[in-house]
Design a protein around this motif. Structure first.
Motif, short mmCIF file in Angstrom:
data_model
loop_
_atom_site.label_atom_id
_atom_site.label_comp_id
_atom_site.label_asym_id
_atom_site.label_seq_id
_atom_site.Cartn_x
_atom_site.Cartn_y
_atom_site.Cartn_z
N GLU A 768 0.84 -1.21 0.00
CA GLU A 768 0.00 0.00 0.00
C GLU A 768 0.87 1.26 0.00
OE1 GLU A 768 -3.79 1.80 2.55
OE2 GLU A 768 -2.45 0.30 3.45
N GLN A 769 1.90 1.25 0.85
CA GLN A 769 2.78 2.41 0.95
C GLN A 769 3.57 2.62 -0.35
OE1 GLN A 769 3.02 4.64 3.44
NE2 GLN A 769 1.37 3.59 4.56
N LEU A 770 3.90 1.55 -1.02
CA LEU A 770 4.66 1.63 -2.27
C LEU A 770 3.77 1.88 -3.49
CD1 LEU A 770 7.08 -1.37 -1.61
CD2 LEU A 770 7.75 1.04 -1.75
N LYS A 771 2.44 2.02 -3.24
CA LYS A 771 1.48 2.22 -4.33
C LYS A 771 1.55 1.08 -5.35
CE LYS A 771 0.63 6.30 -2.58
NZ LYS A 771 -0.57 6.47 -1.74
N ARG A 772 1.60 -0.16 -4.80
CA ARG A 772 1.64 -1.34 -5.67
C ARG A 772 0.44 -2.23 -5.34
NH1 ARG A 772 7.40 -4.14 -6.07
NH2 ARG A 772 6.17 -5.20 -7.70
N PRO A 773 -0.74 -1.83 -5.79
CA PRO A 773 -1.97 -2.56 -5.43
C PRO A 773 -1.94 -4.02 -5.85
CG PRO A 773 -2.37 -1.02 -7.24
CD PRO A 773 -1.01 -0.69 -6.69
N GLU A 774 -1.21 -4.33 -6.94
CA GLU A 774 -1.16 -5.74 -7.39
C GLU A 774 -0.51 -6.64 -6.34
OE1 GLU A 774 2.86 -4.17 -8.43
OE2 GLU A 774 0.79 -3.39 -8.46
N LYS A 775 0.33 -6.05 -5.48
CA LYS A 775 0.99 -6.80 -4.42
C LYS A 775 0.13 -6.87 -3.16
CE LYS A 775 5.19 -8.07 -5.81
NZ LYS A 775 5.70 -9.45 -5.67
N GLU A 776 -0.93 -6.06 -3.11
CA GLU A 776 -1.82 -6.05 -1.94
C GLU A 776 -2.84 -7.18 -1.98
OE1 GLU A 776 -3.42 -2.30 -0.08
OE2 GLU A 776 -2.82 -1.55 -2.07
N VAL A 777 -3.24 -7.57 -3.17
CA VAL A 777 -4.39 -8.46 -3.32
C VAL A 777 -4.20 -9.77 -2.58
CG1 VAL A 777 -5.80 -9.75 -4.96
CG2 VAL A 777 -5.12 -7.39 -5.47
N ARG A 778 -3.08 -10.46 -2.85
CA ARG A 778 -2.87 -11.78 -2.25
C ARG A 778 -2.85 -11.75 -0.72
NH1 ARG A 778 2.65 -14.46 -1.37
NH2 ARG A 778 2.07 -16.32 -0.21
N PRO A 779 -2.04 -10.87 -0.09
CA PRO A 779 -2.03 -10.87 1.38
C PRO A 779 -3.38 -10.50 1.98
CG PRO A 779 -0.75 -9.01 0.53
CD PRO A 779 -1.04 -9.91 -0.62
N LEU A 780 -4.11 -9.58 1.35
CA LEU A 780 -5.41 -9.19 1.90
C LEU A 780 -6.42 -10.33 1.78
CD1 LEU A 780 -5.60 -5.54 0.53
CD2 LEU A 780 -5.30 -6.24 2.92
N LYS A 781 -6.40 -11.04 0.65
CA LYS A 781 -7.28 -12.21 0.50
C LYS A 781 -6.99 -13.25 1.58
CE LYS A 781 -8.45 -12.41 -4.44
NZ LYS A 781 -8.25 -13.20 -5.70
N THR A 782 -5.70 -13.47 1.82
CA THR A 782 -5.31 -14.48 2.82
C THR A 782 -5.72 -14.05 4.21
OG1 THR A 782 -3.41 -15.04 1.44
CG2 THR A 782 -3.38 -15.80 3.72
N LEU A 783 -5.53 -12.79 4.55
CA LEU A 783 -5.91 -12.30 5.87
C LEU A 783 -7.40 -12.45 6.12
CD1 LEU A 783 -3.66 -9.11 6.06
CD2 LEU A 783 -3.52 -11.11 7.57
N LEU A 784 -8.20 -12.31 5.09
CA LEU A 784 -9.65 -12.49 5.24
C LEU A 784 -10.01 -13.92 5.62
CD1 LEU A 784 -11.10 -10.35 2.31
CD2 LEU A 784 -11.65 -10.11 4.75
N GLN A 785 -9.15 -14.88 5.29
CA GLN A 785 -9.41 -16.28 5.63
C GLN A 785 -8.91 -16.65 7.03
OE1 GLN A 785 -7.88 -18.87 2.51
NE2 GLN A 785 -8.24 -17.28 0.99
N MET A 786 -8.27 -15.71 7.71
CA MET A 786 -7.63 -16.00 8.99
C MET A 786 -8.42 -15.45 10.17
SD MET A 786 -3.57 -15.62 8.14
CE MET A 786 -2.73 -16.88 7.18
N ASP A 787 -9.75 -15.43 10.03
CA ASP A 787 -10.62 -14.99 11.12
C ASP A 787 -10.20 -13.61 11.65
OD1 ASP A 787 -12.73 -15.16 12.87
OD2 ASP A 787 -11.60 -16.25 14.40
N PRO A 788 -10.22 -12.58 10.79
CA PRO A 788 -9.73 -11.27 11.21
C PRO A 788 -10.67 -10.58 12.20
CG PRO A 788 -10.74 -11.12 9.04
CD PRO A 788 -10.71 -12.58 9.40
N ILE A 789 -10.11 -9.64 12.96
CA ILE A 789 -10.91 -8.88 13.93
C ILE A 789 -11.82 -7.88 13.21
CG2 ILE A 789 -10.76 -7.21 15.84
CD1 ILE A 789 -8.12 -8.54 16.63
N ASP A 790 -11.30 -7.27 12.14
CA ASP A 790 -12.06 -6.24 11.42
C ASP A 790 -12.17 -6.62 9.93
OD1 ASP A 790 -13.29 -3.99 10.49
OD2 ASP A 790 -11.73 -2.57 11.11
N PRO A 791 -13.07 -7.55 9.60
CA PRO A 791 -13.18 -7.97 8.20
C PRO A 791 -13.65 -6.86 7.28
CG PRO A 791 -14.93 -8.92 9.53
CD PRO A 791 -13.99 -8.28 10.48
#
Length: 840
Positions: A768-791
């Motif tokens: 996000e800080q590097l303005k590289r949204p293509e690199k954000e998608v995978r980690p954010l998808k994975t975090l959503l599968q890990m029972d997040p506090i703030d989905p």
């Protein structure tokens, strides 16, 4: 004295109460049998039987002596005479059944089995003696009846009424071992030892009970059995099996020869000879030995079962399965062969037939612990995801598959391309890889029982089982390294048709790990250096035994390292083609000694040259350090140790011991120069909590971030699983807003531990800080599968990243999910409007 007068005297003795003298003679003869003096016991028993003493224990003992020595015809003759005198003796009939079988009288054997059952039906068991109950129990076990009912109706009943009757404990332990219930067997044998610790059977069975879990207990128990009875055939056969497992074939043959001196027809002994002949590449002798094993009982299913099971232990599963099918031709209801065949099929990748057969065995034999475990496991993994890439099929937990399943396929595809090309191999069937999130499931699938601690993966040929990072705690091993290692086994086992010693297989796999990544696999350590230079190096020809009987976990790890060093030496000196030639020779059926001789020359010269090579490697490791231990003080104070180190400033062991002592006493400033000195000497390794990691931790506690970072970078350069250092470097780079570094560290960390949120959180933030949204998608998808506090927040971030990469479908889906969780989420409303506007 005439025979008539002798009988009168005997009758008079009985009338006057002189039975104790006879009982003493019987006890003495039984003790002779127990201690292996079979001929002496036989002579006494024969005299007693011939004299007509009215005591069925005499003919029983005589038959036992004759059976033990392979005098099967004599045993049958003794039985035929005795059973007319004692027609209701179930114990005698059970011995007779054995004598009949080993006289190859199959029809009479079947008649005798029926007669035994008829006798049980006509004689109410509530009035039966303890001997009869044990004999009845053993009969029903042999018939394949429910083991738990046998325990309850026979063995437990005897133990309850006669708690000091050894035979009940022996029979119970035998049954527990047959069914794979080693815990019950061990507990029962502990009670048996309390009753009588002089019976070799107890010690032998104890060795079997601990065989798969504690090598030291097994060795001690086996030694005890042979001290009690140097001619105890089951113990001698077990010695032969253990030697065979270690590829010490001469030792195995020696133990077998001892058995054959006692019983020239012992079927297990000849069966083991057949196994050795197979492993030595002599098929003609293999079949000759099998014929001898079946010479006295032509349809004995145990012979082929034993040969096949030992071959399967050597990873010759196809050959092992063929022998189990032979055993089942003799007896289709032979449970041991049915279950071994099921396991062979599963390890050959024939899942449909393997699981079906395992289920059948479990239903027919509900006390079979291993079968029960497998069926329970099957129920747990039937919903696993199956991922495919060509002929590579990966079965893993669905949640884990979503997280890093694609990475698993990528790595295995690379391994297939690299290693198959290197070793000129093309597997002609699918390769199955199973990854288990729970260690117990891995152990059950791999070994049949819980346990197997320390194993990360196992390859059976075209089937690989592995522990996932989730099963290994906070600091798992590098899963990529593990799978690369195991896939290399697929390649080398395929090339040799599973005909290779363990040291060679493991050595190539560890070597290829290092070739793929220098931080993978085993490397030189201070302990390994010491073991090499202290003459702990195992000769190449005996390296497999180093894996099967290591004195400690360190020795086992050293066996992996030494084996890989042998491969490194062979390739450096003779080239990869010579190694591949040896593998081809093994596949053609040559022994390892002959294969190596053909490809690299004299084995004696190989041993000498390799030892020199290994010593040179060891001496090149931190050559300026003082490695002596002789004068190193033990059980001393930190102050006294510090004084000794001042006098020996380059002694590795002193520096390390003192540094660890100062750290324990929270004296980091004092520990710092000692650890720096070790690094200066070059005595650093990738070991966990080794000097380099300790030094980084000291710098961290002292607040010296720059030096900490430098040292942790050094840790990453040599370690394949340095998760603590990755975590700290990510934290340091985040504090300094070095987002490119954060991104790189996070990606590297996730390659080791893909199941913890920490790496994904920082990877997403850095992208996000590097303005590289293509690199954000995978980690954010994975975090959503890990029972997040703030989905809702995660869904919004993922929607925004999707929108910025042009994936409006992804963006709309997740922005709506964010609004579903948080209907008043204003940024999400604004983003949704932007998405809708862009679609017009």
């Amino acid at each position: 004295m005439s025979a008539h007068r002798f009988k009168l005297v005997m009758l008079l003795c009985v009338a006057l109460g002189a039975v104790p003298a006879i009982a003493n003679d019987l006890e003495s003869a039984q003790n002779q049998f127990r201690t292996g003096k079979y001929k002496a016991a036989e002579a006494v028993a024969f005299a007693a039987v011939e004299s007509g003493i009215w005591n069925e224990r005499w003919p029983r003992l005589l038959i036992q002596c004759q059976l033990e020595q392979g005098k099967y015809a004599e045993a049958l003759q003794t039985y035929d005479t005795a059973i007319r005198r004692y027609p209701t003796s179930m114990t005698l009939r059970l011995l007779g059944l054995e004598a009949i079988r080993f006289n190859n009288l199959s029809e009479r054997s079947e008649e005798e089995r029926k007669r035994f059952f008829q006798l049980l039906q006509s004689s109410p068991l509530r009035f039966a003696s303890r001997d009869s109950l044990i004999a009845a129990g053993r009969y029903f076990v042999d018939e394949g009846e429910d083991a738990r009912q046998v325990l309850e109706m026979f063995y437990d009943r005897v133990r309850d009424s006669n708690p000091d009757f050894l035979e009940a404990y022996i029979a119970t332990a035998e049954l527990a071992l047959e069914k794979g219930d080693y815990k019950v067997a061990a507990e029962t044998l502990a009670e048996a030892e309390r009753i009588d610790d002089t019976d070799p059977r107890t010690s032998y069975l104890k060795a079997r009970a601990f065989e798969s879990s504690d090598a030291k207990v097994t060795a001690a128990a086996l030694q005890q059995a042979l001290e009690l009875n140097p001619n105890h055939i089951p113990s001698l056969l077990m010695l032969a099996e253990l030697a065979l497992d270690r590829e010490l074939y001469d030792d195995a043959k020696s133990s077998i020869a001892q058995v054959l001196k006692i019983n020239p027809s012992e079927p297990d002994a000849w069966a083991l000879q057949s196994v050795i002949a197979h492993l030595e590449g002599d098929p003609k002798r293999e079949q000759e030995m099998r014929r001898k094993a079946l010479s006295t009982w032509h349809e004995n299913p145990r012979v082929d079962y034993l040969i096949g099971s030992k071959l399967s232990q050597k990873y010759r599963f196809a050959e092992g399965a063929a022998y189990q099918r032979r055993a089942l031709e003799f007896d289709p209801d032979y449970h041991a062969a049915n279950f071994q065949l099921a396991q062979d099929l599963l390890r050959l990748g024939n899942d449909d037939k393997g699981w079906t057969l395992a289920k059948s065995v479990a239903e027919d034999d509900p006390y079979n612990v291993v079968a029960h475990n497998l069926l329970t496991l099957h129920d747990r993994i039937k919903d696993f995801s199956i991922l495919e890439a060509g002929d590579i099929h990966v079965r893993m937990d669905p949640e884990e598959a979503d997280v890093y399943g694609e990475a698993v396929l990528e790595l295995l595809t690379e391994a297939r391309a690299t290693l198959c090309e290197k070793y000129d191999v093309q597997p002609d069937a699918p390769i199955m890889v199973e990854i288990f999130p729970e260690q117990k499931d891995f152990a059950i699938r791999t070994f049949g029982l819980p346990g197997g601690a320390g194993y990360l993966g196992v390859c059976f040929g075209r089937v690989i089982t592995a522990n996932s990072p989730a099963s290994q705690g906070e600091r798992p091993h590098n899963w990529k390294s593990v799978l690369w290692h195991e896939f290399c086994h697929v390649v080398t086992l395929e090339k040799t048709k599973n005909r290779m010693p363990r040291w060679l297989s493991e050595g190539i796999s560890v070597y290829e790990e290092r070739m793929r990544n220098p931080t993978w696999g085993e490397s030189m350590t201070p302990q390994y250096r010491e073991m090499i230079l202290n003459e702990s190096l195992t000769p190449v020809s005996k390296l497999s035994s180093a894996f099967l009987s290591p004195p400690s976990a360190l020795h086992l790890q050293f066996a992996y390292y030494e084996s890989s060093l042998v491969i490194e030496f062979l390739i450096e000196k003779h080239g990869i083609e010579s190694l591949k030639m040896a593998l081809v020779s093994l596949g053609d059926g040559l022994s390892i000694d002959d294969a190596l001789t053909r490809s690299v020359g004299s084995l004696d010269r190989l041993d000498v040259e390799f030892a020199t090579y290994a010593r040179e490697k060891a001496e090149a490791f931190a050559p300026d350090a003082d490695w002596s231990r002789e004068e190193l003080p033990t059980e001393t104070t930190t102050t006294e140790l510090a004084k000794w180190v001042d006098e020996h400033p380059e002694n590795y062991w002193g520096l390390r011991s003192l540094a660890e002592a100062w750290i324990t006493e929270k004296q980091d400033e004092k520990a710092l120069p000692l650890l720096e000195k070790i690094v200066e000497l070059g005595a650093v390794t990738p070991e966990r909590d080794g000097p380099l990691e300790l030094l980084a931790d000291v710098y961290q506690r002292l607040g010296r971030a720059k030096r900490e970072r430098e040292i942790r970078e050094q840790v990453l350069a040599i370690s394949s699983d340095a998760l603590p250092s990755y975590r700290r470097l990510i934290e340091i780079a985040t504090e300094q807003n070095e987002w490119q570094q954060v991104l790189e560290y996070s990606e590297q960390m996730l390659a080791i531990q893909p199941l913890q949120p920490f790496g994904y959180q920082h990877m997403a933030t850095a992208a996000e800080q590097l303005k590289r949204p293509e690199k954000e998608v995978r980690p954010l998808k994975t975090l959503l599968q890990m029972d997040p506090i703030d989905p809702a927040a995660l869904n919004f971030r993922l929607a925004r990243a999707g929108f910025e990469t042009g994936d409006t479908a992804l963006a709309k889906r997740h922005v709506l999910a964010a609004l579903e969780d948080a209907p008043r989420y204003r940024d999400a409303h604004r983003l949704l409007l932007e998405i809708v506007e862009s679609e017009r």
